[in-house]
Design a protein around this motif. Structure first.
Motif, PDB file in Angstrom:
ATOM      1  N   SER A 130      17.450  32.561  34.467  1.00 52.16           N
ATOM      2  CA  SER A 130      18.233  33.099  33.350  1.00 52.16           C
ATOM      3  C   SER A 130      18.995  32.003  32.609  1.00 52.16           C
ATOM      4  CB  SER A 130      19.199  34.181  33.836  1.00 52.16           C
ATOM      5  OG  SER A 130      20.361  33.646  34.430  1.00 52.16           O
ATOM      6  N   LEU A 131      19.243  30.884  33.274  1.00 47.79           N
ATOM      7  CA  LEU A 131      19.929  29.775  32.604  1.00 47.79           C
ATOM      8  C   LEU A 131      19.122  29.282  31.408  1.00 47.79           C
ATOM      9  CD1 LEU A 131      21.200  27.762  35.706  1.00 47.79           C
ATOM     10  CD2 LEU A 131      22.443  29.478  34.357  1.00 47.79           C
ATOM     11  N   GLN A 132      17.801  29.270  31.535  1.00 46.52           N
ATOM     12  CA  GLN A 132      16.946  28.872  30.416  1.00 46.52           C
ATOM     13  C   GLN A 132      17.034  29.885  29.284  1.00 46.52           C
ATOM     14  OE1 GLN A 132      13.154  28.591  32.356  1.00 46.52           O
ATOM     15  NE2 GLN A 132      13.418  26.406  32.803  1.00 46.52           N
ATOM     16  N   LEU A 133      17.099  31.162  29.635  1.00 50.93           N
ATOM     17  CA  LEU A 133      17.194  32.199  28.607  1.00 50.93           C
ATOM     18  C   LEU A 133      18.543  32.162  27.901  1.00 50.93           C
ATOM     19  CD1 LEU A 133      15.445  35.138  30.493  1.00 50.93           C
ATOM     20  CD2 LEU A 133      14.483  33.663  28.723  1.00 50.93           C
ATOM     21  N   LEU A 134      19.581  31.743  28.607  1.00 53.10           N
ATOM     22  CA  LEU A 134      20.901  31.638  27.980  1.00 53.10           C
ATOM     23  C   LEU A 134      20.928  30.556  26.904  1.00 53.10           C
ATOM     24  CD1 LEU A 134      23.218  32.103  31.079  1.00 53.10           C
ATOM     25  CD2 LEU A 134      23.074  33.617  29.086  1.00 53.10           C
ATOM     26  N   GLU A 135      20.032  29.578  27.004  1.00 49.99           N
ATOM     27  CA  GLU A 135      19.952  28.535  25.984  1.00 49.99           C
ATOM     28  C   GLU A 135      19.434  29.081  24.661  1.00 49.99           C
ATOM     29  OE1 GLU A 135      17.736  25.153  27.359  1.00 49.99           O
ATOM     30  OE2 GLU A 135      18.919  25.003  29.186  1.00 49.99           O
ATOM     31  N   LYS A 136      18.679  30.153  24.734  1.00 49.79           N
ATOM     32  CA  LYS A 136      18.160  30.787  23.526  1.00 49.79           C
ATOM     33  C   LYS A 136      19.228  31.728  22.988  1.00 49.79           C
ATOM     34  CE  LYS A 136      13.510  30.488  25.316  1.00 49.79           C
ATOM     35  NZ  LYS A 136      12.278  31.188  25.633  1.00 49.79           N
ATOM     36  N   ASN A 137      19.081  32.145  21.795  1.00 50.55           N
ATOM     37  CA  ASN A 137      20.081  33.018  21.184  1.00 50.55           C
ATOM     38  C   ASN A 137      19.769  34.491  21.466  1.00 50.55           C
ATOM     39  OD1 ASN A 137      22.444  33.468  19.784  1.00 50.55           O
ATOM     40  ND2 ASN A 137      21.452  33.486  17.795  1.00 50.55           N
ATOM     41  N   LEU A 138      19.484  34.801  22.743  1.00 51.03           N
ATOM     42  CA  LEU A 138      19.213  36.177  23.159  1.00 51.03           C
ATOM     43  C   LEU A 138      20.514  36.834  23.610  1.00 51.03           C
ATOM     44  CD1 LEU A 138      16.060  35.535  25.379  1.00 51.03           C
ATOM     45  CD2 LEU A 138      16.089  36.453  23.058  1.00 51.03           C
ATOM     46  N   SER A 139      20.598  38.125  23.414  1.00 53.43           N
ATOM     47  CA  SER A 139      21.773  38.839  23.908  1.00 53.43           C
ATOM     48  C   SER A 139      21.728  38.899  25.437  1.00 53.43           C
ATOM     49  CB  SER A 139      21.808  40.260  23.335  1.00 53.43           C
ATOM     50  OG  SER A 139      20.783  41.047  23.911  1.00 53.43           O
TER      51      SER A 139
ATOM     52  N   LEU B 227      26.854  34.441  41.904  1.00 52.10           N
ATOM     53  CA  LEU B 227      26.233  33.157  42.218  1.00 52.10           C
ATOM     54  C   LEU B 227      26.943  31.984  41.549  1.00 52.10           C
ATOM     55  CD1 LEU B 227      23.907  31.697  43.677  1.00 52.10           C
ATOM     56  CD2 LEU B 227      22.542  32.008  41.603  1.00 52.10           C
ATOM     57  N   PHE B 228      27.327  32.145  40.291  1.00 51.50           N
ATOM     58  CA  PHE B 228      27.863  31.028  39.512  1.00 51.50           C
ATOM     59  C   PHE B 228      29.378  31.080  39.282  1.00 51.50           C
ATOM     60  CE2 PHE B 228      23.386  31.357  38.004  1.00 51.50           C
ATOM     61  CZ  PHE B 228      22.945  30.141  38.491  1.00 51.50           C
ATOM     62  N   ALA B 229      30.055  32.120  39.777  1.00 53.84           N
ATOM     63  CA  ALA B 229      31.514  32.277  39.673  1.00 53.84           C
ATOM     64  C   ALA B 229      32.007  32.309  38.231  1.00 53.84           C
ATOM     65  CB  ALA B 229      32.230  31.175  40.461  1.00 53.84           C
ATOM     66  N   GLN B 230      31.171  32.786  37.339  1.00 53.56           N
ATOM     67  CA  GLN B 230      31.549  33.006  35.944  1.00 53.56           C
ATOM     68  C   GLN B 230      30.502  33.926  35.324  1.00 53.56           C
ATOM     69  OE1 GLN B 230      31.385  29.259  33.811  1.00 53.56           O
ATOM     70  NE2 GLN B 230      29.843  28.530  35.229  1.00 53.56           N
ATOM     71  N   THR B 231      30.843  34.542  34.230  1.00 51.98           N
ATOM     72  CA  THR B 231      29.893  35.433  33.575  1.00 51.98           C
ATOM     73  C   THR B 231      28.876  34.613  32.785  1.00 51.98           C
ATOM     74  OG1 THR B 231      31.162  35.636  31.531  1.00 51.98           O
ATOM     75  CG2 THR B 231      31.698  37.191  33.323  1.00 51.98           C
ATOM     76  N   PRO B 232      27.753  35.220  32.424  1.00 53.16           N
ATOM     77  CA  PRO B 232      26.786  34.502  31.599  1.00 53.16           C
ATOM     78  C   PRO B 232      27.393  34.030  30.269  1.00 53.16           C
ATOM     79  CG  PRO B 232      25.783  36.476  32.502  1.00 53.16           C
ATOM     80  CD  PRO B 232      27.236  36.534  32.843  1.00 53.16           C
ATOM     81  N   SER B 233      28.240  34.848  29.670  1.00 51.26           N
ATOM     82  CA  SER B 233      28.889  34.449  28.412  1.00 51.26           C
ATOM     83  C   SER B 233      29.803  33.249  28.612  1.00 51.26           C
ATOM     84  CB  SER B 233      29.684  35.618  27.827  1.00 51.26           C
ATOM     85  OG  SER B 233      28.816  36.660  27.456  1.00 51.26           O
ATOM     86  N   GLN B 234      30.546  33.239  29.706  1.00 51.50           N
ATOM     87  CA  GLN B 234      31.413  32.094  30.000  1.00 51.50           C
ATOM     88  C   GLN B 234      30.579  30.840  30.222  1.00 51.50           C
ATOM     89  OE1 GLN B 234      33.382  33.856  33.374  1.00 51.50           O
ATOM     90  NE2 GLN B 234      35.234  34.342  32.195  1.00 51.50           N
ATOM     91  N   TYR B 235      29.479  30.976  30.940  1.00 51.74           N
ATOM     92  CA  TYR B 235      28.579  29.843  31.170  1.00 51.74           C
ATOM     93  C   TYR B 235      28.047  29.317  29.845  1.00 51.74           C
ATOM     94  CZ  TYR B 235      24.592  27.069  32.606  1.00 51.74           C
ATOM     95  OH  TYR B 235      23.692  26.053  32.758  1.00 51.74           O
ATOM     96  N   ARG B 236      27.599  30.239  29.009  1.00 55.06           N
ATOM     97  CA  ARG B 236      27.039  29.871  27.710  1.00 55.06           C
ATOM     98  C   ARG B 236      28.065  29.101  26.872  1.00 55.06           C
ATOM     99  NH1 ARG B 236      24.139  34.617  24.621  1.00 55.06           N
ATOM    100  NH2 ARG B 236      22.182  33.782  25.392  1.00 55.06           N
ATOM    101  N   LYS B 237      29.279  29.564  26.826  1.00 47.10           N
ATOM    102  CA  LYS B 237      30.326  28.906  26.039  1.00 47.10           C
ATOM    103  C   LYS B 237      30.699  27.555  26.615  1.00 47.10           C
ATOM    104  CE  LYS B 237      32.377  33.149  24.307  1.00 47.10           C
ATOM    105  NZ  LYS B 237      33.477  34.096  24.447  1.00 47.10           N
ATOM    106  N   LYS B 238      30.756  27.475  27.936  1.00 44.60           N
ATOM    107  CA  LYS B 238      31.215  26.246  28.599  1.00 44.60           C
ATOM    108  C   LYS B 238      30.157  25.147  28.586  1.00 44.60           C
ATOM    109  CE  LYS B 238      33.352  24.708  32.910  1.00 44.60           C
ATOM    110  NZ  LYS B 238      33.844  25.139  34.215  1.00 44.60           N
ATOM    111  N   PHE B 239      28.917  25.506  28.888  1.00 50.41           N
ATOM    112  CA  PHE B 239      27.878  24.495  29.074  1.00 50.41           C
ATOM    113  C   PHE B 239      26.906  24.353  27.928  1.00 50.41           C
ATOM    114  CE2 PHE B 239      29.138  25.581  33.453  1.00 50.41           C
ATOM    115  CZ  PHE B 239      29.542  24.328  33.861  1.00 50.41           C
ATOM    116  N   LEU B 240      26.788  25.383  27.114  1.00 57.04           N
ATOM    117  CA  LEU B 240      25.795  25.326  26.052  1.00 57.04           C
ATOM    118  C   LEU B 240      26.410  25.225  24.667  1.00 57.04           C
ATOM    119  CD1 LEU B 240      23.364  28.012  27.507  1.00 57.04           C
ATOM    120  CD2 LEU B 240      23.279  25.536  27.778  1.00 57.04           C
ATOM    121  N   LEU B 241      27.717  25.279  24.615  1.00 54.83           N
ATOM    122  CA  LEU B 241      28.445  25.135  23.345  1.00 54.83           C
ATOM    123  C   LEU B 241      27.905  26.036  22.247  1.00 54.83           C
ATOM    124  CD1 LEU B 241      28.703  21.244  23.423  1.00 54.83           C
ATOM    125  CD2 LEU B 241      30.424  22.871  24.170  1.00 54.83           C
ATOM    126  N   VAL B 242      27.660  27.291  22.621  1.00 58.33           N
ATOM    127  CA  VAL B 242      27.154  28.264  21.644  1.00 58.33           C
ATOM    128  C   VAL B 242      28.309  29.015  21.042  1.00 58.33           C
ATOM    129  CG1 VAL B 242      25.734  30.323  21.380  1.00 58.33           C
ATOM    130  CG2 VAL B 242      24.970  28.461  22.828  1.00 58.33           C
TER     131      VAL B 242
END
Length: 83
Positions: free
Chosen positions: A36-45, A68-83
């Motif tokens: 799912s980390l790869q999918l988070l890089e795309k602009n998918l909901s 697993l990651f101690a944060q939500t997918p949205s938090q991960y996306r904002k923190k690591f992918l700068l989306v």
């Protein structure tokens, strides 16, 4: 044919328990979450990602991801992918 599949599942379960120290179901879930980390890089909901990965709902996916990651997918996306 059924015995072959049953044997595969039992063997896979034992292998995961031995090699990864987790059940086959947990191993499979973790693989899906890492993918799912790869999918988070795309602009998918988040909902589309959850459904793509086979989760019944976006909240089920978010709960598993946070476990697993101690944060939500949205938090991960904002923190690591700068989306």
């Amino acid at each position: 044919m059924g015995k072959g599949i049953h044997g595969f599942v039992k063997t896979s379960s034992r292998l995961c328990a031995k090699e990864f120290n987790q059940s086959f179901a947990m191993w499979r879930q973790n693989i899906r979450l890492v993918l799912s980390l790869q999918l988070l890089e795309k602009n998918l909901s988040i909902q589309n990602i959850a459904l793509e990965l086979g989760y019944q709902s976006d909240s089920a996916y978010i709960h598993a991801f946070k476990g697993l990651f101690a944060q939500t997918p949205s938090q991960y996306r904002k923190k690591f992918l700068l989306v």
